[in-house]
Design a protein around this motif. Structure first.
Motif, PDB file in Angstrom:
ATOM      1  N   LYS A 142       9.646  57.625  96.927  1.00 29.71           N
ATOM      2  CA  LYS A 142       8.728  58.534  97.602  1.00 29.71           C
ATOM      3  C   LYS A 142       7.379  57.860  97.840  1.00 29.71           C
ATOM      4  O   LYS A 142       6.793  57.939  98.925  1.00 29.71           O
ATOM      5  CB  LYS A 142       8.548  59.796  96.770  1.00 29.71           C
ATOM      6  N   LEU A 196      14.034  62.082 104.946  1.00 22.94           N
ATOM      7  CA  LEU A 196      13.235  61.346 105.915  1.00 22.94           C
ATOM      8  C   LEU A 196      13.130  62.181 107.183  1.00 22.94           C
ATOM      9  O   LEU A 196      14.116  62.797 107.619  1.00 22.94           O
ATOM     10  CB  LEU A 196      13.877  59.989 106.219  1.00 22.94           C
ATOM     11  N   ARG A 228      15.690  67.386 108.163  1.00 21.60           N
ATOM     12  CA  ARG A 228      15.453  66.034 107.658  1.00 21.60           C
ATOM     13  C   ARG A 228      16.732  65.219 107.751  1.00 21.60           C
ATOM     14  O   ARG A 228      17.842  65.765 107.900  1.00 21.60           O
ATOM     15  CB  ARG A 228      14.977  66.065 106.206  1.00 21.60           C
ATOM     16  N   LEU A 243       7.601  55.200 100.680  1.00 19.00           N
ATOM     17  CA  LEU A 243       7.655  55.770 102.021  1.00 19.00           C
ATOM     18  C   LEU A 243       6.293  56.326 102.443  1.00 19.00           C
ATOM     19  O   LEU A 243       5.845  56.117 103.578  1.00 19.00           O
ATOM     20  CB  LEU A 243       8.724  56.864 102.077  1.00 19.00           C
ATOM     21  N   GLN A 244       5.644  57.037 101.558  1.00 20.69           N
ATOM     22  CA  GLN A 244       4.351  57.621 101.901  1.00 20.69           C
ATOM     23  C   GLN A 244       3.275  56.550 102.062  1.00 20.69           C
ATOM     24  O   GLN A 244       2.371  56.691 102.895  1.00 20.69           O
ATOM     25  CB  GLN A 244       3.937  58.636 100.836  1.00 20.69           C
ATOM     26  N   ALA A 300      12.784  52.618 107.129  1.00 20.99           N
ATOM     27  CA  ALA A 300      12.837  53.160 105.766  1.00 20.99           C
ATOM     28  C   ALA A 300      13.719  52.310 104.863  1.00 20.99           C
ATOM     29  O   ALA A 300      13.394  52.080 103.690  1.00 20.99           O
ATOM     30  CB  ALA A 300      13.351  54.595 105.810  1.00 20.99           C
ATOM     31  N   GLU A 342      11.163  59.442 112.215  1.00 23.93           N
ATOM     32  CA  GLU A 342      11.038  58.123 111.590  1.00 23.93           C
ATOM     33  C   GLU A 342      12.316  57.316 111.814  1.00 23.93           C
ATOM     34  O   GLU A 342      13.403  57.869 111.976  1.00 23.93           O
ATOM     35  CB  GLU A 342      10.765  58.262 110.088  1.00 23.93           C
ATOM     36  N   LEU A 355       5.425  56.855 106.373  1.00 29.59           N
ATOM     37  CA  LEU A 355       6.620  57.589 106.759  1.00 29.59           C
ATOM     38  C   LEU A 355       6.606  58.963 106.102  1.00 29.59           C
ATOM     39  O   LEU A 355       6.224  59.103 104.926  1.00 29.59           O
ATOM     40  CB  LEU A 355       7.886  56.828 106.362  1.00 29.59           C
ATOM     41  N   GLU A 356       7.028  59.944 106.854  1.00 29.91           N
ATOM     42  CA  GLU A 356       6.970  61.323 106.361  1.00 29.91           C
ATOM     43  C   GLU A 356       8.204  61.642 105.522  1.00 29.91           C
ATOM     44  O   GLU A 356       9.339  61.379 105.950  1.00 29.91           O
ATOM     45  CB  GLU A 356       6.870  62.304 107.522  1.00 29.91           C
ATOM     46  N   VAL A 357       7.956  62.199 104.352  1.00 29.57           N
ATOM     47  CA  VAL A 357       9.027  62.746 103.511  1.00 29.57           C
ATOM     48  C   VAL A 357       8.982  64.261 103.678  1.00 29.57           C
ATOM     49  O   VAL A 357       8.126  64.933 103.093  1.00 29.57           O
ATOM     50  CB  VAL A 357       8.837  62.351 102.034  1.00 29.57           C
ATOM     51  N   VAL A 361      15.317  54.985 110.604  1.00 30.73           N
ATOM     52  CA  VAL A 361      16.060  54.752 109.357  1.00 30.73           C
ATOM     53  C   VAL A 361      15.986  53.285 108.948  1.00 30.73           C
ATOM     54  O   VAL A 361      15.872  52.957 107.756  1.00 30.73           O
ATOM     55  CB  VAL A 361      17.533  55.201 109.531  1.00 30.73           C
TER      56      VAL A 361
END
Length: 371
Positions: free
Chosen positions: A338, A269, A309, A341-342, A278, A273, A346-348, A275
Motif C-alpha cells: 500500500k 488498484l 477496482r 503504491l501511494q 503497479a 492506473e 497510484l490510487e488504492v 497494471v
C-alpha cells in the motif's frame, strides 16, 4: 412405683453409655498392649528418615565429584532405590514389632526385590525403545504410542507379580472386571471413540509433533498427541486440547508437511492506473522483503475485475521457519504494498457508491405548469 417409665432406657441412653464404656475399655487395652510397640515403630521410622537423608546427601555428593555425563539419570535411580529401601525398613520393623504380622516379612522383602527388578527393567526397555525409534526413524507420536503401550503392559505385569507374592490371583478378578468393563464401555462411548481415533491418528500420521496444522476451528502447532486428545499451541500461546474424534473426522490442513508455504495477498488498484506500472513497483517490494523466498519468484497478477477496482494478487513463498509467523508477514507485505503504491501516486481505491438525483417525472412537471 407403677406407671413410671424409665426415660433413659426408653431413649437408649443406657445402651449407648454401655457401648461407649466398652469401646473405651477396648481402646485402653489396645493402647496398653500395642502402645509401646507403636511408639517404638514411630521412633524407628524417624531414625530411618534421618538415615535416609544423610545417606542420600552423601551419595549425591559422591556422584557429583565423578562428573558423570549421566549424572541426572544416576541421581534419579539412586533416589528411587533409597526410597524403596527406606520403605522396606519401615515395613519390616512394623511386621517385627506387632504380633501376627511376622508372616508378611518374607513377601514384603520379595516385593522389594521385585520392584527393583521392574524399575531397572523398565529403564532398559525404555532405552531399547528409544534406540529402535531412532533406528527406524519413527516420529515422536508413534514413539509415544509405543512407549505408553509398553509401559501399560509392564505395569500390569508388575501388579500381577506383586499381588502374587501375597497369594492374590488377579486373573479371576480381571475376568470379572471384563464383564463390568463391557457395561462401562457402552456408557463411555465418547471416551472409546477418542481412544480409537487417537490410535488412528498415530498410525495414519496426518501430522507429527511440531507441525503447524489448521482444522475447522483451530490453528496451531501440535505439541502433544495422546490417546484421547490432540494439543495445539496457538500463535497467542494458548494450549488448545481437541478430542481426537473431532480431529480424525475433520479436514486437517498441514502447513508444515511441504516445507515452504505460499501466501496470497490482495490489494486493489484504480481502473485508470496501469497494471504494469503497479507490478513494477510491487515486485521489488516482495523480492526484498524479509522472509520472502526468491525461488519460487514472487508474482503480481490480476485476480479479478471488480466494480470499483482491479483486484491484484501478490503471490509469494515463505520458508518452513516462516510458517509460524506467516500471518504477521502477510500483514506487513500488505502494508508495504500500500505504501509503495501511494508513494508512486497510484490510487488504492475503496468501495464507493454514487447516488444520482433526477428531477420529477414529466407528468408532474405538466401538472405544476397548469397550476
Amino acid at each position: 412405683m407403677t406407671g413410671q417409665v424409665d426415660t433413659s432406657r426408653l431413649l437408649g441412653l443406657d445402651a449407648l453409655r454401655d457401648a461407649l464404656l466398652a469401646t473405651w475399655r477396648d481402646v485402653q487395652g489396645a493402647v496398653a498392649q500395642y502402645g509401646p510397640n507403636a511408639v517404638l515403630a514411630a521412633g524407628l521410622t524417624l531414625l530411618y528418615a534421618l538415615l535416609f537423608l544423610g545417606v542420600s546427601r552423601l551419595a549425591y555428593r559422591l556422584l557429583a565429584r565423578f562428573h558423570l555425563v549421566a549424572y541426572p539419570i544416576a541421581r534419579r535411580v539412586l533416589r528411587t532405590v533409597l526410597r524403596l529401601t527406606f520403605l522396606l525398613l519401615v515395613l519390616l520393623s512394623i511386621t517385627a514389632l506387632f504380633p501376627g504380622l511376622e508372616v508378611w516379612s518374607g513377601p514384603i522383602f520379595r516385593v522389594y526385590l521385585l520392584l527393583l527388578v521392574l524399575y531397572v527393567g523398565w529403564g532398559a526397555i525404555r532405552r531399547f525403545l528409544h534406540v529402535q525409534a531412532a533406528q527406524w526413524d519413527l516420529d515422536a507420536s508413534l514413539s509415544l504410542l509405543l512407549r505408553n503401550v509398553t509401559r501399560t503392559v509392564w505395569i500390569l505385569l508388575g501388579l500381577y507379580l506383586v499381588f502374587g507374592q501375597f497369594g492374590v490371583d488377579l486373573l479371576p478378578i480381571l475376568g470379572g472386571l471384563g464383564v463390568v468393563g463391557l457395561a462401562v464401555g457402552f456408557a463411555a462411548q465418547d471416551i472409546l471413540a477418542n481412544l480409537i481415533s487417537g490410535v488412528t491418528l498415530l498410525l495414519d500420521r496426518p501430522f507429527r509433533i511440531g507441525d503447524w496444522i489448521r482444522t475447522e476451528a483451530h490453528e496451531g502447532q501440535v505439541t502433544r498427541l495422546t490417546l484421547r486428545t490432540t494439543h495445539l499451541r496457538t500463535r497467542d500461546n494458548e494450549d488448545v486440547s481437541i478430542p481426537n474424534k473431532e480431529v480424525a473426522g475433520a479436514v486437517v490442513e498441514n502447513l508444515s508437511v511441504g516445507g515452504k508455504l505460499r501466501l496470497n495477498v490482495n490489494i486493489g488498484l484504480a481502473y485508470r492506473e496501469h497494471v504494469g506500472h503497479a507490478r513494477d513497483l510491487l515486485l521489488p517490494v516482495l523480492s526484498g522483503f524479509p522472509g520472502v523466498l526468491a525461488d519460487p519468484a514472487p508474482q503480481v497478477l490480476v485476480e479479478e475485475l471488480e466494480e470499483s477496482r482491479v483486484r491484484l494478487l501478490l503471490r509469494f513463498w515463505v520458508g518452513a521457519e516462516g510458517v509460524q509467523s506467516y500471518p504477521v508477514t502477510r500483514m506487513k507485505v500488505l502494508e508495504a504494498a500500500k505504501e509503495a503504491l501511494q508513494a508512486a501516486g497510484l490510487e488504492v481505491p475503496f468501495p464507493r457508491m454514487q447516488v444520482r438525483l433526477d428531477g420529477p417525472p414529466p407528468e408532474r412537471r405538466e401538472d405544476r405548469a397548469d397550476a
